[in-house]
Design an enzyme around this catalytic site. Structure first.
Site, short mmCIF file in Angstrom:
data_model
loop_
_atom_site.label_atom_id
_atom_site.label_comp_id
_atom_site.label_asym_id
_atom_site.label_seq_id
_atom_site.Cartn_x
_atom_site.Cartn_y
_atom_site.Cartn_z
N GLU A 1 8.85 103.26 83.40
CA GLU A 1 10.17 102.65 83.15
C GLU A 1 10.80 102.13 84.44
O GLU A 1 12.02 102.07 84.58
CB GLU A 1 11.09 103.67 82.46
N HIS B 1 14.17 101.28 79.41
CA HIS B 1 14.08 100.24 80.44
C HIS B 1 12.90 99.35 80.18
O HIS B 1 11.83 99.84 79.83
CB HIS B 1 13.91 100.86 81.83
N LYS C 1 21.59 104.03 76.83
CA LYS C 1 21.56 102.92 77.81
C LYS C 1 20.29 102.09 77.64
O LYS C 1 19.20 102.64 77.48
CB LYS C 1 21.58 103.52 79.22
O1 LIG Z 1 18.88 103.14 84.38
C1 LIG Z 1 19.41 102.75 85.39
C2 LIG Z 1 19.94 101.41 85.49
C3 LIG Z 1 19.30 100.67 86.61
O2 LIG Z 1 17.96 100.42 86.30
C4 LIG Z 1 20.00 99.30 86.79
O3 LIG Z 1 19.45 98.31 86.36
O4 LIG Z 1 21.09 99.28 87.35
C5 LIG Z 1 19.43 101.48 87.89
C6 LIG Z 1 18.88 102.88 87.76
O5 LIG Z 1 19.13 103.60 88.94
C7 LIG Z 1 19.47 103.58 86.60
O6 LIG Z 1 18.81 104.81 86.39
#
Ligand SMILES: O=C1C[C@@](O)(C(=O)O)C[C@@H](O)[C@@H]1O
Length: 257
Positions: A87, A144, A171
């Site tokens: 991810e 992600h 998220k």
């Molecule tokens: O999941 C996320 C979002 C992220 O990937 C971003 O795009 O800002 C940054 C990561 O540190 C965080 O865990």
């Protein structure tokens, strides 16, 4: 019971408030404490400790980061994240290992939120959600995609899935290949506004997606990730103080001439 607002200390996570989360990306416990204190000067609303970036021999003492940062900034909510390689992170441990790491760190009593990936083994994910819910630690279920952007319908379904699993927050962070993909992420968030109860976070990464880190506040995304200078944890992140300024302009109702 699903809540539309997750409250941690003075922080309210819901679709009416966009909060700035700054990640700490160091290799050692000592460096992470130093960097966390430094990043705190810009007054983010939350701080994420990226445990997957610590060297393996540091993981046994990772709770010291949380203890030190809690002592230094008692008001600041702390998020524990171990991002797997699949991810976009550096983490090699499987879900069981990460769950164990989170539990060990949580023994410090200084963890406010944990990031659990939607791609985890379903049984462990469920166990993790139940465990941390019982402990009063907020659960953030995440997805992600560093290669592309799913359809709006798929992204909305991911938001819904997160809620149905019993997470406190959900998220998604995706990579746009075109302006249409960026609009798609906004559309997914706009739909989530109507269909979701729990607070959500939507991010379109990279330079193309930068606008989503600002526009989060319009589309109900409760968190936007910022960065210390030259310390981004994902492409497209904006410096904390600059992002704060832009969000203030967007949210200032008296600012319209
Ligand atoms: O999941 C996320 C979002 C992220 O990937 C971003 O795009 O800002 C940054 C990561 O540190 C965080 O865990």
């Amino acid at each position: 019971m699903k809540k539309s607002t997750v409250t941690i200390k003075n922080l309210k996570l819901n679709k009416e408030n966009t909060n700035i989360c700054v990640p700490v990306l160091e290799k050692t416990v000592v460096e992470a404490i130093k960097e966390g204190k430094q990043a705190g000067i810009a007054q983010p609303d939350l701080m994420e400790i990226r445990l997957d970036l610590l060297e393996e021999n540091q993981l046994g003492n990772a709770q010291d980061i949380f203890i030190a940062l809690r002592g230094h900034m008692p008001y600041l909510p702390l998020l524990a994240t171990y991002r797997s390689q699949g991810e976009g992170g550096n983490g090699k441990m499987d879900a069981k290992g990460v769950f164990g790491l989170y539990r060990a760190i949580d023994a410090s009593g200084c963890v406010d939120m944990v990031d659990l990936e939607m791609s985890w083994d379903p049984a462990i994910l469920q166990e993790g959600l139940e465990h941390f819910t019982q402990k009063g630690v907020a659960t953030l279920v995440s997805y992600h995609n560093f290669d592309g952007t799913p359809t709006v319908e798929e992204m909305v379904n991911q938001f819904i899935q997160g809620e149905q699993m019993g997470a406190d927050l959900v998220k998604i962070a995706v990579m746009p290949q075109s302006p249409k993909d960026v609009a798609g992420l906004f559309a997914a968030c706009a739909n989530a506004w109507d269909v979701l109860t729990i607070p959500y976070v939507g991010i379109s990464m990279g330079d193309l997606g930068k606008i989503t880190r600002i526009g989060a506040s319009t589309f109900g995304s409760c968190m936007t990730f910022a960065a210390e200078k030259n310390k981004t944890s994902a492409p497209g992140q904006i410096e904390t103080t600059k992002l704060r300024r832009v969000l203030e302009i967007l949210n200032d109702e008296d600012d319209t001439p």
